[in-house]
Design a protein around this motif. Structure first.
Motif, mmCIF file in Angstrom:
data_model
loop_
_atom_site.group_PDB
_atom_site.id
_atom_site.type_symbol
_atom_site.label_atom_id
_atom_site.label_comp_id
_atom_site.label_asym_id
_atom_site.label_seq_id
_atom_site.Cartn_x
_atom_site.Cartn_y
_atom_site.Cartn_z
ATOM 1 N N ALA A 118 0.829 -1.262 -0.079
ATOM 2 C CA ALA A 118 0.028 0.144 0.055
ATOM 3 C C ALA A 118 0.864 1.297 0.008
ATOM 4 O O ALA A 118 1.788 1.272 0.633
ATOM 5 N N THR A 119 0.385 2.258 -0.832
ATOM 6 C CA THR A 119 0.982 3.435 -0.773
ATOM 7 C C THR A 119 0.227 4.742 -0.548
ATOM 8 O O THR A 119 0.383 5.865 -0.841
ATOM 9 N N ARG A 120 -1.099 4.303 -0.064
ATOM 10 C CA ARG A 120 -2.356 5.342 -0.027
ATOM 11 C C ARG A 120 -2.883 5.056 1.273
ATOM 12 O O ARG A 120 -2.963 3.965 1.646
ATOM 13 N N ARG A 121 -3.392 6.191 1.808
ATOM 14 C CA ARG A 121 -4.162 6.262 3.213
ATOM 15 C C ARG A 121 -5.291 7.052 2.922
ATOM 16 O O ARG A 121 -5.217 8.274 2.729
ATOM 17 N N TYR A 122 -6.475 6.339 2.741
ATOM 18 C CA TYR A 122 -7.671 7.504 2.642
ATOM 19 C C TYR A 122 -8.808 7.092 3.573
ATOM 20 O O TYR A 122 -8.849 5.865 4.113
ATOM 21 N N VAL A 123 -9.258 8.231 4.339
ATOM 22 C CA VAL A 123 -10.058 8.038 5.389
ATOM 23 C C VAL A 123 -11.380 8.770 5.327
ATOM 24 O O VAL A 123 -11.294 9.845 4.466
ATOM 25 N N VAL A 124 -12.375 8.642 5.845
ATOM 26 C CA VAL A 124 -13.752 9.162 5.793
ATOM 27 C C VAL A 124 -14.067 9.606 7.172
ATOM 28 O O VAL A 124 -13.546 8.942 8.325
ATOM 29 N N ALA A 125 -14.849 10.693 7.334
ATOM 30 C CA ALA A 125 -15.386 11.066 8.842
ATOM 31 C C ALA A 125 -16.794 10.956 8.670
ATOM 32 O O ALA A 125 -17.524 11.321 7.721
ATOM 33 N N GLU A 126 -17.394 10.225 9.669
ATOM 34 C CA GLU A 126 -18.952 10.034 9.669
ATOM 35 C C GLU A 126 -19.465 10.830 11.101
ATOM 36 O O GLU A 126 -18.581 10.655 12.004
#
Length: 169
Positions: free
Chosen positions: A50-58
């Motif tokens: 992995a070379t990416r980190r994506y997050v969402v906020a709820e």
């Protein structure tokens, strides 16, 4: 008076793309990312390579109220995007998302982190400066089709810049 529940951050998954695109279109109508761009980023966000980190906020009701992403290459991290729903501006959510991205940069062993910010987005620039990012140049006409310049910013040590993480703080 009740206080809103602290937003919950979690890993962005493919089933979040539609909600992310809705927020993306609302906040960035002139330079919205495509579904394919998010799919491509998420394809590099899991597994040993992995070379990416994506997050969402709820929020407490499960509504998507923000998202962010970081790409890493060698010892360089790049904040790809951060967005916060307008009704959550000023709550510290942007700082919470940025903190998570800088933690990811540290985990990826990034020595520095870069980002581009619209020259007219003073709110975002102040957030990045709070975390130690410094302006290092411009990219003329970077945001299309509006032909808006980007301010290029750099953080030289993400391990010492994770601060300002309290919501409403």
């Amino acid at each position: 008076m009740t206080t809103p529940a602290t937003p919950r951050l979690r890993e962005m998954r493919w089933w979040d793309i539609d909600s992310v695109l809705e927020l993306e279109k609302e906040l960035f109508p002139e330079d919205t990312w495509s579904r394919g761009m998010f799919w491509s980023e998420l394809a590099h966000a899991r597994g040993a390579e992995a070379t990416r980190r994506y997050v969402v906020a709820e929020d407490g009701a499960g509504r998507l109220i923000g998202y962010g992403g970081l790409a890493a290459s060698g010892d360089l991290g790049d904040v790809q995007t951060i967005a916060v729903a307008r009704d959550h501006w000023g709550t510290g959510l942007g700082a919470l998302i940025l903190t998570e991205l800088l933690r990811a940069a540290t985990a990826f062993e990034c020595a520095e982190v870069m980002l581009e910010c619209r020259i007219d987005n003073i709110r975002a620039q102040k957030l990045y400066e709070r975390f130690g990012f410094e302006a290092i140049g411009f990219r003329r006409g970077y945001y299309q089709p509006g032909n808006v310049d980007a301010l290029v910013m750099r953080l030289t040590d993400p391990t010492t810049s994770v601060r300002g993480t309290e919501i409403n703080g």
